[in-house]
Design a protein around this motif. Structure first.
Motif, PDB file in Angstrom:
ATOM      1  N   LYS A   1      28.597  35.556  40.268  1.00  0.00           N
ATOM      2  CA  LYS A   1      28.809  34.636  38.985  1.00  0.00           C
ATOM      3  C   LYS A   1      27.933  33.268  39.198  1.00  0.00           C
ATOM      4  N   SER A   2      28.547  32.780  40.481  1.00  0.00           N
ATOM      5  CA  SER A   2      27.784  31.487  40.851  1.00  0.00           C
ATOM      6  C   SER A   2      26.322  31.569  41.049  1.00  0.00           C
ATOM      7  N   LEU A   3      25.977  32.717  41.494  1.00  0.00           N
ATOM      8  CA  LEU A   3      24.542  32.693  41.638  1.00  0.00           C
ATOM      9  C   LEU A   3      23.625  33.005  40.541  1.00  0.00           C
ATOM     10  N   VAL A   4      24.332  33.916  39.360  1.00  0.00           N
ATOM     11  CA  VAL A   4      23.524  33.907  38.213  1.00  0.00           C
ATOM     12  C   VAL A   4      23.702  32.942  37.162  1.00  0.00           C
ATOM     13  N   GLU A   5      24.624  31.764  37.634  1.00  0.00           N
ATOM     14  CA  GLU A   5      24.829  30.594  36.697  1.00  0.00           C
ATOM     15  C   GLU A   5      23.688  29.397  37.223  1.00  0.00           C
ATOM     16  N   ASP A   6      23.170  29.695  38.341  1.00  0.00           N
ATOM     17  CA  ASP A   6      22.061  28.954  38.948  1.00  0.00           C
ATOM     18  C   ASP A   6      20.886  28.799  38.070  1.00  0.00           C
ATOM     19  N   PRO A   7      20.631  27.664  37.556  1.00  0.00           N
ATOM     20  CA  PRO A   7      19.210  27.720  36.521  1.00  0.00           C
ATOM     21  C   PRO A   7      18.007  28.088  37.086  1.00  0.00           C
ATOM     22  N   ASP A   8      17.747  28.165  38.314  1.00  0.00           N
ATOM     23  CA  ASP A   8      16.590  28.537  39.016  1.00  0.00           C
ATOM     24  C   ASP A   8      16.723  30.083  39.172  1.00  0.00           C
ATOM     25  N   VAL A   9      17.782  30.673  39.293  1.00  0.00           N
ATOM     26  CA  VAL A   9      18.187  32.135  39.387  1.00  0.00           C
ATOM     27  C   VAL A   9      17.911  32.605  37.994  1.00  0.00           C
ATOM     28  N   ARG A  10      18.309  31.841  37.124  1.00  0.00           N
ATOM     29  CA  ARG A  10      18.235  32.595  35.719  1.00  0.00           C
ATOM     30  C   ARG A  10      16.520  32.611  35.244  1.00  0.00           C
ATOM     31  N   LEU A  11      16.016  31.326  35.701  1.00  0.00           N
ATOM     32  CA  LEU A  11      14.335  31.473  35.155  1.00  0.00           C
ATOM     33  C   LEU A  11      13.839  32.771  35.947  1.00  0.00           C
ATOM     34  N   TRP A  12      14.165  32.875  37.234  1.00  0.00           N
ATOM     35  CA  TRP A  12      13.667  33.983  37.952  1.00  0.00           C
ATOM     36  C   TRP A  12      13.803  35.133  37.594  1.00  0.00           C
ATOM     37  N   PHE A  13      15.038  35.610  37.145  1.00  0.00           N
ATOM     38  CA  PHE A  13      15.391  36.648  36.289  1.00  0.00           C
ATOM     39  C   PHE A  13      14.724  36.937  34.936  1.00  0.00           C
ATOM     40  N   SER A  14      14.535  35.794  34.234  1.00  0.00           N
ATOM     41  CA  SER A  14      13.878  35.910  33.207  1.00  0.00           C
ATOM     42  C   SER A  14      12.415  36.255  33.200  1.00  0.00           C
ATOM     43  N   ALA A  15      11.738  35.834  34.475  1.00  0.00           N
ATOM     44  CA  ALA A  15      10.474  36.079  34.723  1.00  0.00           C
ATOM     45  C   ALA A  15      10.360  37.612  35.228  1.00  0.00           C
ATOM     46  N   LEU A  16      11.433  38.193  35.593  1.00  0.00           N
ATOM     47  CA  LEU A  16      11.549  39.624  35.919  1.00  0.00           C
ATOM     48  C   LEU A  16      11.541  40.410  34.545  1.00  0.00           C
ATOM     49  N   GLU A  17      11.999  39.670  33.598  1.00  0.00           N
ATOM     50  CA  GLU A  17      12.322  40.375  32.271  1.00  0.00           C
ATOM     51  C   GLU A  17      13.730  40.963  32.379  1.00  0.00           C
ATOM     52  N   LEU A  18      14.557  40.337  33.135  1.00  0.00           N
ATOM     53  CA  LEU A  18      16.095  40.901  33.117  1.00  0.00           C
ATOM     54  C   LEU A  18      16.787  39.635  32.434  1.00  0.00           C
ATOM     55  N   ASP A  19      17.601  40.411  31.541  1.00  0.00           N
ATOM     56  CA  ASP A  19      18.459  39.579  30.732  1.00  0.00           C
ATOM     57  C   ASP A  19      19.798  39.107  31.481  1.00  0.00           C
TER      58      ASP A  19
END
Length: 147
Positions: free
Chosen positions: A125-143
């Motif tokens: 949960k703390s990992l996916v709340e990180d803004p950089d990780v969220r941006l990285w996931f969106s670049a991979l087209e993962l919601d």
């Protein structure tokens, strides 16, 4: 070529490049797509330096501009055909999938500093709340909201 005040070797060199219609067309093809300096030098050194302006102008306008556009069109058409080929499309998708899997594996190794191979819900949960990780996931087209 008919100027007898010039040495025979000089006249023959100019004739070799520009002596007939066919020779001139071959020279123009060479200037456009190949080595433009020998035909240019034959005129500049043996006829007049003003032919340098024509040679450089031709190379800049025709050689670079038009040939670059034609090359771009051929490359674009090649890519268009390649994207329509199912086999190439599947290979490309598989390559992207493998790359994404490697990136996700590296992320989870980074998120698991003790190297236990297990990631707690809180750590995830703390990992996916990180803004950089969220941006990285969106670049991979993962919601992220799906997690």
């Amino acid at each position: 070529i008919v100027d007898t005040s010039k040495p025979l070797a000089v006249r023959q060199e100019v004739y070799m490049f520009y002596g007939s219609f066919a020779r001139c067309m071959l020279t123009m093809f060479e200037i456009t797509l190949g080595n433009w300096m020998p035909p240019c030098r034959a005129l500049v050194e043996n006829v007049s330096e003003w032919y340098m302006v024509f040679s450089i102008g031709h190379k800049l306008i025709i050689g670079f501009s038009c040939v670059a556009v034609l090359t771009a069109v051929f490359i674009q058409e090649t890519f268009k055909v390649a994207t329509k080929d199912n086999r190439i499309m599947l290979i490309s998708r598989d390559r992207v999938r493998r790359s994404n899997a490697e990136k996700l594996q590296a992320l989870f190794h980074w998120a698991d500093p003790e190297n236990t191979g297990v990631l707690s819900y809180g750590a995830f949960k703390s990992l996916v709340e990180d803004p950089d990780v969220r941006l990285w996931f969106s670049a991979l087209e993962l919601d992220i909201e799906d997690t």
